[in-house]
Design a protein around this motif. Structure first.
Motif, mmCIF file in Angstrom:
data_model
loop_
_atom_site.group_PDB
_atom_site.id
_atom_site.type_symbol
_atom_site.label_atom_id
_atom_site.label_comp_id
_atom_site.label_asym_id
_atom_site.label_seq_id
_atom_site.Cartn_x
_atom_site.Cartn_y
_atom_site.Cartn_z
ATOM 1 N N MET A 355 -10.448 2.333 5.784
ATOM 2 C CA MET A 355 -10.023 1.432 4.710
ATOM 3 C C MET A 355 -8.529 1.631 4.552
ATOM 4 S SD MET A 355 -12.755 -0.170 3.940
ATOM 5 C CE MET A 355 -12.104 -1.083 2.531
ATOM 6 N N VAL A 356 -7.774 0.609 4.915
ATOM 7 C CA VAL A 356 -6.320 0.752 4.957
ATOM 8 C C VAL A 356 -5.642 -0.323 4.098
ATOM 9 C CG1 VAL A 356 -6.451 1.682 7.308
ATOM 10 C CG2 VAL A 356 -5.986 -0.754 6.970
ATOM 11 N N VAL A 357 -4.420 -0.035 3.692
ATOM 12 C CA VAL A 357 -3.601 -1.026 3.001
ATOM 13 C C VAL A 357 -3.093 -2.016 4.043
ATOM 14 C CG1 VAL A 357 -1.543 -1.423 1.612
ATOM 15 C CG2 VAL A 357 -2.929 0.632 1.241
ATOM 16 N N ASP A 358 -3.293 -3.279 3.788
ATOM 17 C CA ASP A 358 -2.907 -4.321 4.742
ATOM 18 C C ASP A 358 -1.400 -4.556 4.648
ATOM 19 O OD1 ASP A 358 -2.754 -6.389 6.489
ATOM 20 O OD2 ASP A 358 -4.027 -7.764 5.366
ATOM 21 N N ARG A 359 -0.679 -3.863 5.553
ATOM 22 C CA ARG A 359 0.774 -4.040 5.594
ATOM 23 C C ARG A 359 1.244 -3.780 7.024
ATOM 24 N NH1 ARG A 359 1.786 1.357 1.997
ATOM 25 N NH2 ARG A 359 1.855 2.876 3.712
ATOM 26 N N PRO A 360 2.411 -4.267 7.381
ATOM 27 C CA PRO A 360 2.893 -4.094 8.752
ATOM 28 C C PRO A 360 3.030 -2.625 9.142
ATOM 29 C CG PRO A 360 4.168 -5.769 7.612
ATOM 30 C CD PRO A 360 3.310 -5.115 6.574
ATOM 31 N N GLY A 361 2.695 -2.324 10.388
ATOM 32 C CA GLY A 361 2.909 -0.991 10.933
ATOM 33 C C GLY A 361 1.735 -0.041 10.821
ATOM 34 N N VAL A 362 0.712 -0.400 10.039
ATOM 35 C CA VAL A 362 -0.409 0.525 9.828
ATOM 36 C C VAL A 362 -1.157 0.780 11.141
ATOM 37 C CG1 VAL A 362 -2.648 0.836 8.698
ATOM 38 C CG2 VAL A 362 -0.686 -0.020 7.395
ATOM 39 N N ILE A 363 -1.517 -0.289 11.833
ATOM 40 C CA ILE A 363 -2.268 -0.137 13.074
ATOM 41 C C ILE A 363 -1.434 0.610 14.113
ATOM 42 C CG2 ILE A 363 -3.441 -1.339 14.948
ATOM 43 C CD1 ILE A 363 -4.856 -1.438 12.230
ATOM 44 N N ARG A 385 -6.975 -11.302 6.252
ATOM 45 C CA ARG A 385 -5.751 -10.667 5.786
ATOM 46 C C ARG A 385 -5.770 -10.624 4.272
ATOM 47 N NH1 ARG A 385 -1.113 -10.464 8.486
ATOM 48 N NH2 ARG A 385 -0.679 -8.928 6.853
ATOM 49 N N SER A 386 -5.324 -9.488 3.708
ATOM 50 C CA SER A 386 -5.160 -9.328 2.260
ATOM 51 C C SER A 386 -3.918 -8.476 2.033
ATOM 52 C CB SER A 386 -6.393 -8.660 1.633
ATOM 53 O OG SER A 386 -7.547 -9.428 1.824
ATOM 54 N N GLU A 389 -3.504 -5.190 -0.080
ATOM 55 C CA GLU A 389 -4.806 -4.725 -0.561
ATOM 56 C C GLU A 389 -5.538 -3.960 0.542
ATOM 57 O OE1 GLU A 389 -7.071 -7.896 -2.202
ATOM 58 O OE2 GLU A 389 -5.438 -8.631 -3.480
ATOM 59 N N ALA A 390 -6.659 -3.341 0.156
ATOM 60 C CA ALA A 390 -7.435 -2.546 1.102
ATOM 61 C C ALA A 390 -8.311 -3.450 1.967
ATOM 62 C CB ALA A 390 -8.313 -1.553 0.357
ATOM 63 N N VAL A 391 -8.301 -3.191 3.257
ATOM 64 C CA VAL A 391 -9.155 -3.930 4.192
ATOM 65 C C VAL A 391 -9.789 -2.936 5.164
ATOM 66 C CG1 VAL A 391 -7.824 -6.069 4.084
ATOM 67 C CG2 VAL A 391 -7.217 -4.311 5.763
ATOM 68 N N PRO A 392 -10.996 -3.254 5.650
ATOM 69 C CA PRO A 392 -11.599 -2.369 6.655
ATOM 70 C C PRO A 392 -11.072 -2.677 8.049
ATOM 71 C CG PRO A 392 -13.142 -4.101 6.068
ATOM 72 C CD PRO A 392 -11.918 -4.305 5.200
#
Length: 430
Positions: A355-363, A385-386, A389-392
């Protein structure tokens, strides 16, 4: 026909009551197959006045199961008390010391004390049979110890707990969360009021320890079994597993490797094409792999009065006929001392949900950590996309070592963009 086999039965709960009922209901058939009648003549239980649904008139009653186990009028002692220690262990040891055959359904006792109890049986020459200790009415012990005796067994894998299998089935079929499915299992009597023994994997681990000893010719070693339960499995993971072509099961897996023997209980993802995938509800299944026979799969009811009694009476028939082998298939002096292989040495594929914050660079950050630990990605799922916010995010890996995956997971879980503990499931190609 020879004189009847006199049975002393300790424990008149579900298993003991079922055994008494079966011996009476099928008495003529059992006598024909055993070569003589098999009759319960004496019993022991805690509450003499309790109604157990079977008549007890005419049976000798013992307050102390140890006294029953050593009574000269008893030919064979059946232990259906339960528990690794206490009266169950004391009465079994007393019966063996007196040279009496013992039949038990007690998986906990055998998993924890099986090596010592088997050694005592061998020393006194008293048969020790325990078909009912693993997988209820499925003849898993006989298949492994006798039917497959000519094979080198390379792997044992199975669904060994009906409570967990029922819960996971409900979660998948009805999109229920774990707590809801557990409550339903308790309402239907498939789960105890305190379900920890089942859902935390202990029950299945006891059974796997026994199977591993038989399969690989080594002393029972419950302490070396890696144990995880199903509390952390979510409906979301079950849904993602379906999208990826898998089902989630609590499996026991014991394997012989070049380094030794590994034994583990944990939730796994198996392909929907696996022969274990369609085993649903309270059913159990056990698969054996031998060098000459290949794969053998057995499926059936793994618990309950009828199936467990069926296994106990099968053992009694063997005793009546004079058929028995060493408890774990060979003399204690021939059992191997192969080392136990820890879970950190496992090599296989993995499912990882974050469960991650949907923002650039996370992946990119997550991928870099996996790369640093030599973990290669096979696939990734992300729905919609959110921003902010948190997305799986779901990742599956190629084959890697457990130790590397654990190290990567610790670093991933520490990222500020990962807002919940990561969920990890092992993928098995069974």
């Amino acid at each position: 026909m020879a004189h009847p086999l006199s049975v002393g039965l300790a424990g008149l709960g579900t298993v003991g009551g079922g055994t008494l009922a079966l011996l009476r209901a099928n008495a003529e058939l059992i006598a024909a197959r055993a070569g003589r009648p098999i009759t319960v003549t004496a019993v022991s239980a805690r509450d003499r006045g309790r109604d157990r649904g079977v008549p007890l008139a005419g049976l000798r009653w013992f307050e102390d199961p140890v006294a029953l186990a050593t009574d000269p009028g008893v030919d064979v002692f059946v232990e259906a008390i339960g528990g690794a220690d206490g009266p169950a262990r004391a009465s079994v040891e007393a019966a063996l010391a007196a040279g009496k055959p013992v039949v038990t359904a007690n998986k906990a006792m055998l998993a924890v004390h099986g090596a010592a109890i088997a050694a005592q049986a061998e020393a006194t020459g008293a048969p020790l049979l325990f078909e009912a200790a693993v997988a209820g009415g499925i003849p898993a012990i006989k298949a492994l110890r006798e039917g497959l005796a000519a094979n080198r067994i390379t792997r044992v894998a199975g669904i060994l707990n009906g409570t967990c299998n029922y819960i996971l089935t409900m979660m998948r079929a009805e999109a229920r969360e774990f707590a809801e499915a557990l409550a339903e299992a308790q309402r239907l009597g498939y789960a105890e009021a305190d379900p920890s023994f089942d859902i935390d994997g202990i029950d299945a681990a006891h059974k796997l320890a026994i199977l591993a000893a038989l399969a690989f010719g080594r002393p029972v070693d419950f302490g070396s079994v890696h144990v995880e339960g199903i509390r952390s499995v979510s409906a979301l993971d079950i849904a993602f597993a379906g999208e990826l072509g898998y089902r989630i099961k609590l499996l026991g897996i014991a394997e012989r490797t070049a380094a030794g023997v590994s034994a583990r209980i944990h939730p796994v993802m198996i392909p929907v094409t696996s022969p274990l995938a369609p085993v649903e509800g309270v059913f159990n299944a056990v698969a054996f792999e031998g060098d000459f026979v290949g794969r053998v799969l057995l499926e059936g009811r793994g618990a309950g009065a009828g199936p467990t009694a069926s296994a106990i009476v099968a053992d009694l028939i063997d005793i009546a006929r004079g058929r028995h082998t060493p408890p774990f298939g060979m003399a204690a002096s021939l059992l191997s001392a192969e080392p136990a292989v820890p879970i950190t040495e496992r090599e296989g594929a993995y499912y990882l949900r974050l469960m991650v914050v949907d923002r650039p660079g996370v992946i990119a950050d997550i991928s870099a950590i996996l790369r640093d630990h030599s973990v290669s990605l096979e696939s990734m799922l992300q729905r919609g996309r959110s921003p902010g916010e948190a997305v799986p995010v779901v990742l599956t890996t190629h084959i890697c070592r457990e130790a590397a995956m654990a190290a990567a997971l610790a670093r991933i879980g520490a990222l500020d963009s990962v807002i919940a503990p990561p969920t990890l499931l092992r993928i098995e190609a069974l």
